[in-house]
Design an enzyme around this catalytic site. Structure first.
Site, PDB file in Angstrom:
ATOM      1  N   SER A  48       0.806  -1.224   0.000  1.00 15.24           N
ATOM      2  CA  SER A  48       0.000   0.000   0.000  1.00 15.24           C
ATOM      3  C   SER A  48       0.837   1.271   0.000  1.00 15.24           C
ATOM      4  O   SER A  48       0.386   2.311   0.480  1.00 15.24           O
ATOM      5  CB  SER A  48      -0.941   0.012   1.211  1.00 15.24           C
ATOM      6  OG  SER A  48      -0.187  -0.023   2.419  1.00 15.24           O
ATOM      7  N   SER A 117       2.961  -7.098   2.563  1.00 15.96           N
ATOM      8  CA  SER A 117       2.601  -6.015   3.473  1.00 15.96           C
ATOM      9  C   SER A 117       1.082  -5.913   3.612  1.00 15.96           C
ATOM     10  O   SER A 117       0.431  -6.866   4.061  1.00 15.96           O
ATOM     11  CB  SER A 117       3.226  -4.710   2.964  1.00 15.96           C
ATOM     12  OG  SER A 117       3.182  -3.711   3.932  1.00 15.96           O
ATOM     13  N   PHE A 118       0.490  -4.788   3.233  1.00 19.40           N
ATOM     14  CA  PHE A 118      -0.967  -4.649   3.178  1.00 19.40           C
ATOM     15  C   PHE A 118      -1.599  -5.809   2.403  1.00 19.40           C
ATOM     16  O   PHE A 118      -2.633  -6.355   2.789  1.00 19.40           O
ATOM     17  CB  PHE A 118      -1.259  -3.295   2.522  1.00 19.40           C
ATOM     18  CG  PHE A 118      -2.571  -3.129   1.841  1.00 19.40           C
ATOM     19  CD1 PHE A 118      -3.674  -2.664   2.533  1.00 19.40           C
ATOM     20  CD2 PHE A 118      -2.699  -3.380   0.478  1.00 19.40           C
ATOM     21  CE1 PHE A 118      -4.886  -2.478   1.892  1.00 19.40           C
ATOM     22  CE2 PHE A 118      -3.905  -3.191  -0.171  1.00 19.40           C
ATOM     23  CZ  PHE A 118      -5.000  -2.743   0.540  1.00 19.40           C
ATOM     24  N   ASP A 238      13.439  -4.408   8.617  1.00 13.90           N
ATOM     25  CA  ASP A 238      12.215  -3.755   8.144  1.00 13.90           C
ATOM     26  C   ASP A 238      11.796  -2.652   9.116  1.00 13.90           C
ATOM     27  O   ASP A 238      11.568  -2.915  10.306  1.00 13.90           O
ATOM     28  CB  ASP A 238      11.109  -4.812   8.025  1.00 13.90           C
ATOM     29  CG  ASP A 238       9.891  -4.332   7.283  1.00 13.90           C
ATOM     30  OD1 ASP A 238       9.650  -3.119   7.230  1.00 13.90           O
ATOM     31  OD2 ASP A 238       9.166  -5.196   6.746  1.00 13.90           O
ATOM     32  N   HIS A 266      12.021  -3.478   3.961  1.00 10.92           N
ATOM     33  CA  HIS A 266      10.654  -3.909   3.645  1.00 10.92           C
ATOM     34  C   HIS A 266      10.537  -4.451   2.225  1.00 10.92           C
ATOM     35  O   HIS A 266       9.495  -4.984   1.851  1.00 10.92           O
ATOM     36  CB  HIS A 266       9.713  -2.713   3.829  1.00 10.92           C
ATOM     37  CG  HIS A 266       8.259  -3.078   3.874  1.00 10.92           C
ATOM     38  ND1 HIS A 266       7.751  -4.002   4.760  1.00 10.92           N
ATOM     39  CD2 HIS A 266       7.195  -2.645   3.130  1.00 10.92           C
ATOM     40  CE1 HIS A 266       6.446  -4.117   4.576  1.00 10.92           C
ATOM     41  NE2 HIS A 266       6.089  -3.307   3.594  1.00 10.92           N
TER      42      HIS A 266
END
Length: 288
Positions: A48, A117-118, A238, A266
């Site tokens: 995101s 992630s998202f 991260d 990340h």
């Protein structure tokens, strides 16, 4: 399956942007997606970050995995070059319905899923709500469990457009500053300021953003009931999603394993692309 021109307000195919793939109608939403390779289908769900698209997220992953699999990588509703209709409520249920609708429209009954992630939260939600539609699950730097929001994630979701702010975010995303170039900052800044993009992005993640971490979390009892073989991947360094989140997923998911990349932020799929692709390919084919 209905193919359409690129959505209104997005770039056209004549611009030859690699971020623009095919366009398909998903429940009335003109959806940009990439469809490469053949074989068992694999769904890639992006993160995101501001200005993100499926291609920006997975550009080093798609060509490699497509050698053995059919790779489906959509721009999630509200992101990239997928249509952003007025009146949409952007939440986990809306995003999940869009993903399921894409699979239905493409006639794909069962798929391996990789969520970043998202996108990891959406992958978890897909696997817990529709377990028969997922065969293997890969979660990379994943949202989906409760954790105190990091300054890095708060900065990502609270981004205000400028080249300088995008440059700062790249330094948050990457451990190796060699990946966070001025050229990339300019490119991603431009993506984040296409007409309508930032307005929708800001509406998705208003303060207080800890609430958004909570809203994206999947109930732990549902995660613990997952039957799928699951690979969890995280960068040790991260700054966006804490490594503790992946450790918690490892504790919860019965058939899971965790691979941590040192000297990595990340962007595992970018900073360690070759090793990440080999790890994922081995997992998908049952070699590891």
């Amino acid at each position: 399956m209905t193919q359409q021109p690129a959505p209104t307000g997005s770039a056209t195919r004549t611009e030859a942007s690699p971020e623009i793939g095919r366009t398909i109608d998903v429940n009335g939403i003109a959806t940009n997606y990439h469809d490469h390779g053949s074989g068992d289908p694999v769904l890639l769900i992006h993160g995101s970050g501001p200005g993100v698209s499926a291609w920006a997220n997975w550009r080093l992953t798609i060509p490699e995995l497509a050698k053995q699999h059919r790779i489906i990588a959509p721009d999630i509703l509200g992101f990239g070059y997928t249509q952003r209709p007025d009146g949409v409520r952007y939440d986990a249920d809306t995003w999940l319905a869009h993903l399921v609708g894409l699979l239905d429209t493409l006639g794909i009954d069962r798929v391996a899923v990789i969520g970043n992630s998202f996108g990891g939260s959406l992958a978890l939600r897909l696997a817990t709500r529709y377990p028969d539609r997922v065969n293997r699950l890969i979660l990379m730097g994943s949202v989906g469990v409760l954790f105190p929001i990091t300054p890095g994630l708060d900065a990502v979701w609270g981004y205000e457009p400028s080249v300088q702010n995008m440059r700062r975010l790249l330094d948050v995303f990457a451990y190796d500053r060699g990946f966070a170039t001025d050229e990339l900052a300019e490119l991603r800044y431009r993506a984040s300021t296409r007409p309508g993009v930032h307005e929708v992005y800001a509406a998705m993640f208003p303060a207080p953003r800890q609430d958004k971490v909570t809203a994206m979390a999947v109930p732990e009892q549902d995660i613990a009931a997952l039957p799928h073989e699951t690979l969890i991947v995280h960068g040790r360094d991260d700054q966006v999603i804490p490594l503790a989140a992946s450790c918690r997923l490892l504790d919860l998911i019965p058939n899971s394993r965790l691979h941590v990349f040192a000297r990595c932020g990340h962007w595992v799929q970018i900073e360690h692309a070759d090793r990440f692709n080999a790890l994922v390919e081995g997992f998908l084919t049952g070699v590891i």
